[in-house]
Design a protein around this motif. Structure first.
Motif, mmCIF file in Angstrom:
data_model
loop_
_atom_site.group_PDB
_atom_site.id
_atom_site.type_symbol
_atom_site.label_atom_id
_atom_site.label_comp_id
_atom_site.label_asym_id
_atom_site.label_seq_id
_atom_site.Cartn_x
_atom_site.Cartn_y
_atom_site.Cartn_z
ATOM 1 N N GLY A 13 91.108 -54.472 22.466
ATOM 2 C CA GLY A 13 90.171 -53.643 23.224
ATOM 3 C C GLY A 13 88.755 -53.711 22.670
ATOM 4 O O GLY A 13 87.797 -53.962 23.413
ATOM 5 N N PHE A 14 88.626 -53.496 21.371
ATOM 6 C CA PHE A 14 87.286 -53.582 20.772
ATOM 7 C C PHE A 14 86.690 -54.978 20.962
ATOM 8 O O PHE A 14 85.482 -55.121 21.180
ATOM 9 N N ALA A 15 87.530 -56.000 20.876
ATOM 10 C CA ALA A 15 87.036 -57.364 21.030
ATOM 11 C C ALA A 15 86.486 -57.586 22.431
ATOM 12 O O ALA A 15 85.370 -58.089 22.601
ATOM 13 N N LEU A 16 87.244 -57.202 23.430
ATOM 14 C CA LEU A 16 86.837 -57.485 24.808
ATOM 15 C C LEU A 16 85.623 -56.651 25.205
ATOM 16 O O LEU A 16 84.674 -57.164 25.796
ATOM 17 N N VAL A 17 85.640 -55.364 24.866
ATOM 18 C CA VAL A 17 84.497 -54.517 25.218
ATOM 19 C C VAL A 17 83.270 -54.926 24.386
ATOM 20 O O VAL A 17 82.187 -55.149 24.924
ATOM 21 N N GLY A 18 83.476 -55.060 23.079
ATOM 22 C CA GLY A 18 82.354 -55.441 22.201
ATOM 23 C C GLY A 18 81.788 -56.800 22.565
ATOM 24 O O GLY A 18 80.571 -57.002 22.595
ATOM 25 N N GLY A 19 82.658 -57.747 22.870
ATOM 26 C CA GLY A 19 82.211 -59.085 23.231
ATOM 27 C C GLY A 19 81.453 -59.106 24.540
ATOM 28 O O GLY A 19 80.456 -59.827 24.687
#
Lengths: 425, 425, 425
Positions: C367-373
């Motif tokens: 989740g953090f990866a997709l949103v942050g990315g």
């Protein structure tokens, strides 16, 4: 020639997958973590893990890049080196365990060092047949050579109780003569007059120097890794460091002495500078004195360089031994020199032991190598393993997708290179 | 020009062999294994051996490959680097021992680290004269520079009792100014307008980055290797790590700032990113604070990059100092910056000591370097050592057998490369 | 296109210098040396420093050279890798400290390992957008990704108390999906049909193998570095070693199985042989048994190779995700496999913990990866950061001074190369 089909599409993958599945099943039955012994306690762990990492670098970078000197065989050199070492270390763990005691095999970092060692024999032999064998033939070589190595190592270490800390006899001489016996069996009359791809280009020689220098630097770890902790281990580090330093001077000097106008030859520098590490192996942990280690290294550098210049052409022309990397000069003769130095050193009381047992260990190593190599070569010669025809020797493109740069330089000098070109696509 | 004969056939091998034999004899009389002191106990051994291996990688891979950026001088860069370091470490062990106490010299891993250190001075100086000297001249450089280094190091460490954990003064500034003095003595007016081989090609710049990155990574070990165990050693690791990180940012930024359209220049990236390791050396084990180390590194990256861009051309044009690798920018000025930072740090009580003695140590290092380098340069100038003529500078083929690829690309584009081609065969 | 100006002359240096000055100021206020905790005592120091050096080699040589496979993008791959890691480790030290407790941040070697780890996420994401971004865009990526990583890592380790010793979830899956989200935002329709520079040449593939082999060799240190000392750490070393060995066999086998005439593909060998290190990460310190580790590695090698062959083209054609290095295949899918294996292993009691929390950790990381990315990609898309136009993608010469060799081969075959040629000079 259907018998010589080099299409690997099913043979190689199926063989490799089955081999790995069998290995995993054997591990499921016979192998567990080590809970004590050599690896208990954090300090011993740190000690062995660092030696392990140094040895690991020698196996994968050192041997892998040392063989990248050929102009069109770099993918195979470093890539197949990785494949054989990756399989070999698994097989080595099993083989060592079967010979070294009943019950389960316990994987510790110490055992991992020994597993890496067992792969070194295969990588040495690989050098003798480099460019002339298929990946499938090489997996068979790995399987049979490590099995033979484990038997000989058991005899030398456990039955004869001979000293061979840096493994001049059990790894270097064994690996070289095993490989030479295989090369003899795979003799190719068609390569008698050389092959256009059996040579280097400027940058392939540079890649090879990466291998040379990493081997040179970490050899003190290799020769001391399984020595007794304390003074013997320190001695092995110092002896190896000094032997290699002296060897480098003599290799450079003799290379210049025997070449046209005193020029240096990269083949000598890449290989003969390492002979001191091989030759001091058996005596590495013995109190031979710093100057004793230097003398051994000095001599090894001379013998090795002269071997490349004068002996290799004779072996190829008269005995049918086509030794691509000259492993006889780097591992064979210096390995025997190391074994002989060990006999003398034990005789003169530099370490407790029996000169006779040392001599028997050398004989056993050479005997297993020659017999094992001959049988292995005969099996590898069966026309079902996809061995390359003469004209495709020393060329990655028979077993690898290769980018098309060279063709392009020749044919289409005016346009840029195309993306994703593949040789023989 | 018979006086400038570059035929190495007898001169080089005979000189190298005699040098090695004398060295072995000296070892037989003066050197024995260490049985205690720094290396007793397995844990201390592990500790020093790991630092030793890291330093060893810097010496043989780091310095060796850093100098491979020239398009046609890779064999010499990595090969002669190996030769000089291999001889230098033997000579360094002897020289250190002669100055550090009576009786026998005891080889321990700690001493091996110091022996490697002493070779670093030679490899720095080698960078200043790269491409313009014969192997024989370089052996003489090694012999004389390490002897001078040992004297200065004895004065700085034992008489002045100055701090120089990471050797900004005794290795970097010393090696740089020694090399620059030699380069001044060997000034070649014929190279005033450049030389077609004094430049890189794409892949030679890639090989050089191998050297850069290994130097960068292991510099914390270099700067902490001889620091006091415990807090000072930890401090040296942290300071060096942070100084190099900050230096990398400023080197990239300034490289872009001074180049055409803001492009990055590989010469700056290969070299100036390392200046932080040099400059933090003297203060490495002092409590200058993490941000203090970063400030030193940040400044070093700026000075070094500006030196490559603006100062090197001036030195070559006006002072007759042709510094092939720009060692003045990587080792010279950052070394002096390190010495000055050490004076300030001691003055402000970051470590016990005397700012005056620190200043004297810097002066001693520069003085020995300039005087020693000038005398060494005069000896190297004697027309008997096979120095290359101007037109053969920066070209391996004068001292090495080189595969013939480039000629072929030009002359015979349609056939493949021949095996075993040799340049000028 | 003024908005797309790629002139870095002021933007990049000023941004880099200000960023570094801010970082130094933050260090001056918040960071001091560690005086105890993880790093007290010389033996623990030795232990962590060796692991640190191994991890350091993976970050700077491993990741740096792995990406040098492109024919004209080697300077950027290894050079910008160094820049991003050098800034990232400073930023990582700050970010970790802010989340891991109040008061000052204490730099120890243990913290330096974690700082290096945090840069790994950025270098993975860099692989997804390799050749299509400016140095300035990449500094922004570094800043934002490490900040996001630190938040997720805090949640996974401190709040969920999930196991992830080798960081399959928090580094590999996180870095891959962050990078893929950025790549999606930066989608270039103009590259739909490929690009002439998006491919390798023979020697660029050889340089990439340096990266592969160093990553492969030191992965046991990576996966064990932050494991509990003693048995869990030993277990992590053994599991990683065996997983990688089994993975190498399956990657070679499947590469041959899916390619034309059973040939091996360098892209698979360079990458898929490493998937075993990624996939065994979460379970590395768990008692999954040697054969369990081998099974995970074996599976990872298959999935990764199939991903390169079949999934990457689909992602590019149908989802607009142009993943230059195929990080989805090396870090993405094997990272998820590692996370899933961790859930199963904890469920079966191979380590104390909650399978639910493991699942939550995997979800949090993705989740953090997709949103942050996605957010990072939107910011990087702003037309002020000097992003290269399509025709200059995968080409060093837009941001680097590049020697002019190739042009010369084409245009002026008869004269030698000129010194100091610069592309577009």
């Amino acid at each position: 020639m259907p018998a010589y089909s080099t299409n690997m599409r099913f043979k190689f993958p199926i063989f490799a997958i089955i081999l790995e599945i069998i290995t995993i099943v054997l591990f499921a039955f016979f192998v567990e973590y080590d809970k004590g012994g050599h690896s208990h306690g954090i300090h011993t762990h740190t000690h062995f893990q660092n030696l392990f990492q140094d040895v690991h670098v020698m196996i994968f970078i050192g041997f892998g890049f040392l063989m990248t000197f050929l102009k069109k065989y770099g993918f195979s050199s470093v890539g197949l080196n990785m494949l054989l070492a990756a399989f070999g270390l698994q097989w080595g763990l099993l083989m060592q365990g079967f010979w070294h005691g009943g019950g389960k095999i316990h994987v510790s970092v110490y055992r991992m060092i020994n597993a890496d060692f067992s792969t070194a024999t295969v990588l040495i032999s690989f050098g003798a047949v480099l460019g002339k064998t298929s990946p499938l033939q090489l997996l068979i070589l790995t399987l049979l050579e490590i099995t033979t190595f484990a038997v000989n190592e058991h005899i030398v270490a456990d039955l004869l109780k001979a000293s061979d800390a840096g493994a001049s006899m059990t790894i270097h001489a064994f690996g070289a003569y095993f490989g030479l016996a295989v090369a003899r069996m795979l003799y190719r009359p068609g390569l008698k007059n050389g092959h256009e791809n059996d040579g280097s280009v400027y940058h392939s020689d540079m890649f090879a120097m990466i291998g040379t220098v990493f081997l040179w630097m970490f050899w003190p770890s290799f020769n001391s890794a399984i020595a007794e902790p304390g003074v013997p281990q320190l001695t092995a580090v110092v002896n190896t460091y000094l032997s290699l330093a002296a060897c480098t001077l003599s290799a450079f000097a003799v290379s210049s002495l025997v070449e046209h106008r005193g020029k240096l030859d990269m083949v000598h520098i890449q290989n003969a500078t390492l002979a001191g590490g091989v030759a001091v192996g058996t005596c590495a942990d013995m109190a031979i004195g710093p100057f004793g280690a230097m003398l051994i290294g000095f001599l090894a550098g001379i013998i090795s360089t002269l071997g490349f210049k004068f002996l290799s052409p004779i072996l190829a022309a008269n005995l049918g031994i086509q030794d691509t990397c000259g492993v006889h000069n780097l591992h064979g003769m210096p390995g025997i020199l190391g074994g002989l130095a060990g006999i003398v050193a034990v005789q003169f009381g530099k370490k407790d032991g029996s000169a006779g047992m040392q001599a028997a260990a050398l004989g056993s190593s050479l005997g297993f190598a020659l017999v094992g190599g001959t049988i292995t070569g005969l099996i590898m010669k069966l026309p079902i393993w996809g061995q390359p025809p003469d004209q495709n020797c020393f060329d990655d493109s028979i077993y690898w997708e290769v980018p098309e740069e060279e063709e392009e330089n020749n044919e289409s000098l005016t346009h840029g290179e195309h993306s994703k070109n593949k040789a023989e696509a």
